[in-house]
Design a protein around this motif. Structure first.
Motif, short mmCIF file in Angstrom:
data_model
loop_
_atom_site.label_atom_id
_atom_site.label_comp_id
_atom_site.label_asym_id
_atom_site.label_seq_id
_atom_site.Cartn_x
_atom_site.Cartn_y
_atom_site.Cartn_z
N VAL A 30 -6.61 8.89 -15.52
CA VAL A 30 -5.23 9.11 -15.08
C VAL A 30 -4.88 8.16 -13.94
CG1 VAL A 30 -3.66 10.79 -13.98
CG2 VAL A 30 -5.10 11.49 -15.91
N ASN A 31 -5.79 8.02 -12.99
CA ASN A 31 -5.57 7.14 -11.85
C ASN A 31 -5.41 5.69 -12.31
OD1 ASN A 31 -5.30 6.93 -9.02
ND2 ASN A 31 -7.37 6.13 -8.86
N THR A 32 -6.26 5.26 -13.24
CA THR A 32 -6.19 3.91 -13.78
C THR A 32 -4.86 3.67 -14.50
OG1 THR A 32 -8.58 3.85 -14.01
CG2 THR A 32 -7.36 2.23 -15.27
N LEU A 33 -4.44 4.63 -15.30
CA LEU A 33 -3.17 4.51 -16.02
C LEU A 33 -1.98 4.45 -15.07
CD1 LEU A 33 -3.75 6.89 -19.05
CD2 LEU A 33 -3.58 4.41 -19.13
N THR A 34 -1.97 5.27 -14.02
CA THR A 34 -0.86 5.24 -13.07
C THR A 34 -0.83 3.91 -12.33
OG1 THR A 34 -2.20 6.45 -11.46
CG2 THR A 34 -0.65 7.74 -12.76
N GLN A 35 -1.99 3.36 -11.98
CA GLN A 35 -2.05 2.06 -11.34
C GLN A 35 -1.55 0.96 -12.29
OE1 GLN A 35 -2.81 1.42 -8.09
NE2 GLN A 35 -2.99 3.62 -7.81
N ALA A 36 -1.92 1.05 -13.55
CA ALA A 36 -1.50 0.07 -14.54
C ALA A 36 0.03 0.14 -14.75
CB ALA A 36 -2.23 0.31 -15.86
N LEU A 37 0.58 1.35 -14.77
CA LEU A 37 2.03 1.49 -14.92
C LEU A 37 2.76 0.88 -13.74
CD1 LEU A 37 2.32 5.10 -16.40
CD2 LEU A 37 2.91 2.96 -17.55
N LYS A 38 2.23 1.05 -12.52
CA LYS A 38 2.83 0.44 -11.34
C LYS A 38 2.80 -1.07 -11.45
CE LYS A 38 1.36 3.90 -8.03
NZ LYS A 38 0.43 4.10 -6.92
N LEU A 39 1.70 -1.59 -11.99
CA LEU A 39 1.51 -3.04 -12.11
C LEU A 39 2.49 -3.65 -13.10
CD1 LEU A 39 -0.63 -5.08 -10.96
CD2 LEU A 39 -1.83 -4.82 -13.13
N PHE A 40 2.74 -2.96 -14.22
CA PHE A 40 3.58 -3.50 -15.27
C PHE A 40 5.06 -3.15 -15.15
CE2 PHE A 40 -0.62 -3.50 -17.47
CZ PHE A 40 -0.70 -4.87 -17.64
N SER A 41 5.41 -2.28 -14.21
CA SER A 41 6.82 -1.89 -14.09
C SER A 41 7.57 -2.80 -13.10
CB SER A 41 6.95 -0.44 -13.64
OG SER A 41 6.38 -0.24 -12.37
#
Length: 41
Positions: A30-41
């Motif tokens: 979950v933490n990795t996905l939230t970080q990835a979403l921040k990176l791509f948004s």
């Protein structure tokens, strides 16, 4: 086949073990996905 037989008395211990393994694993995903979403948004 699995050579270890799980006795009924070991089931609570097995559940605790899986929680101990899965909770940090799920948190990490979950933490990795939230970080990835921040990176791509």
């Amino acid at each position: 086949m699995n050579t270890h037989q799980v006795h009924p008395t070991n089931k609570p211990m097995l559940a605790i073990f899986w929680l101990y393994v899965l909770i940090p694993l799920v948190w990490g995903v979950v933490n990795t996905l939230t970080q990835a979403l921040k990176l791509f948004s």
